[in-house]
Design an enzyme around this catalytic site. Structure first.
Site, PDB file in Angstrom:
ATOM      1  N   SER A  90     -12.327  40.122  17.700  1.00  0.00           N
ATOM      2  CA  SER A  90     -13.034  41.230  18.322  1.00  0.00           C
ATOM      3  C   SER A  90     -14.436  41.333  17.736  1.00  0.00           C
ATOM      4  O   SER A  90     -14.822  42.349  17.149  1.00  0.00           O
ATOM      5  CB  SER A  90     -12.244  42.541  18.159  1.00  0.00           C
ATOM      6  OG  SER A  90     -12.516  43.393  19.238  1.00  0.00           O
ATOM      7  N   HIS A  91     -15.168  40.253  17.862  1.00  0.00           N
ATOM      8  CA  HIS A  91     -16.566  40.174  17.429  1.00  0.00           C
ATOM      9  C   HIS A  91     -17.199  38.936  18.052  1.00  0.00           C
ATOM     10  O   HIS A  91     -16.485  38.144  18.701  1.00  0.00           O
ATOM     11  CB  HIS A  91     -16.672  40.126  15.901  1.00  0.00           C
ATOM     12  CG  HIS A  91     -15.824  39.084  15.249  1.00  0.00           C
ATOM     13  ND1 HIS A  91     -16.023  37.741  15.430  1.00  0.00           N
ATOM     14  CD2 HIS A  91     -14.746  39.196  14.429  1.00  0.00           C
ATOM     15  CE1 HIS A  91     -15.134  37.074  14.738  1.00  0.00           C
ATOM     16  NE2 HIS A  91     -14.320  37.921  14.125  1.00  0.00           N
ATOM     17  N   ALA A  92     -18.481  38.778  17.858  1.00  0.00           N
ATOM     18  CA  ALA A  92     -19.188  37.576  18.320  1.00  0.00           C
ATOM     19  C   ALA A  92     -19.992  37.033  17.142  1.00  0.00           C
ATOM     20  O   ALA A  92     -20.149  37.704  16.120  1.00  0.00           O
ATOM     21  CB  ALA A  92     -20.118  37.912  19.484  1.00  0.00           C
ATOM     22  N   ARG A 129     -15.172  37.449  21.198  1.00  0.00           N
ATOM     23  CA  ARG A 129     -13.830  36.857  21.239  1.00  0.00           C
ATOM     24  C   ARG A 129     -12.810  37.643  20.418  1.00  0.00           C
ATOM     25  O   ARG A 129     -13.087  38.192  19.373  1.00  0.00           O
ATOM     26  CB  ARG A 129     -13.860  35.379  20.858  1.00  0.00           C
ATOM     27  CG  ARG A 129     -14.489  34.995  19.525  1.00  0.00           C
ATOM     28  CD  ARG A 129     -13.566  35.230  18.437  1.00  0.00           C
ATOM     29  NE  ARG A 129     -13.601  34.372  17.297  1.00  0.00           N
ATOM     30  CZ  ARG A 129     -12.876  34.644  16.221  1.00  0.00           C
ATOM     31  NH1 ARG A 129     -12.132  35.728  16.156  1.00  0.00           N
ATOM     32  NH2 ARG A 129     -12.905  33.848  15.187  1.00  0.00           N
TER      33      ARG A 129
END
Ligand code: TYD
Length: 131
Positions: A48-50, A95
């Site tokens: 839960s980050h890029a 993602r």
């Protein structure tokens, strides 16, 4: 290279099968780091980050899990459940890894070493970074 499922070589053998990954051949980057995610309790998710610069390649070495990718417009789900293919994720892709099966093992190959500054952990910041 865009987001892509990549078929890896599969050497079938009665003694047991073998697959492999070579940098700059099956994946479009040099591998600076490998890490793995395991023992994920039921109901938990990871990611839960890029990343601003980092590229990744994710393989389900064991078990299964889903990778949700967001490019700023759409979200797509990729189910990984075989050790002979993986998912290439370019930089600036949001993602999340979810729905881990019992005993699943996620191998992540990265184009850079760990740098907290490369993370974008806020979705609105991610949308800004895409502009
Ligand atoms: P992180 O990538 O934030 O995992 P997730 O997004 O799934 O929560 O990593 C969790 C912590 O692990 C992070 O705060 C620092 C550490 N870490 C490293 O030291 N080196 C690494 O290569 C990675 C991936 C994480």
């Amino acid at each position: 290279m865009k987001v892509q499922l990549v078929d890896l070589p599969k050497i079938l053998d009665l003694r047991g099968n073998l697959s492999f990954i070579e940098e700059m051949k099956h994946i479009p980057f040099e591998i600076k780091r490998a890490y793995w995610i395991y023992d994920v309790p039921g109901g938990e998710f990871r990611g839960s980050h890029a990343f601003r610069k980092n590229e990744e390649f994710i393989v389900a070495l064991s078990g299964s899990f889903d990778v949700f990718l967001h490019d700023g417009n759409d979200e797509k789900k990729f189910s990984l459940n075989r050790s002979y293919y993986g998912l290439y994720i370019p930089k600036l892709t949001w993602r999340k890894l979810d729905n881990f099966s019992t005993n699943s093992l996620a191998l992540i190959l990265s184009s850079s070493v760990y740098e907290e500054n490369d993370y974008i952990r806020d979705f609105d910041q991610f949308l800004l970074a895409l502009k």
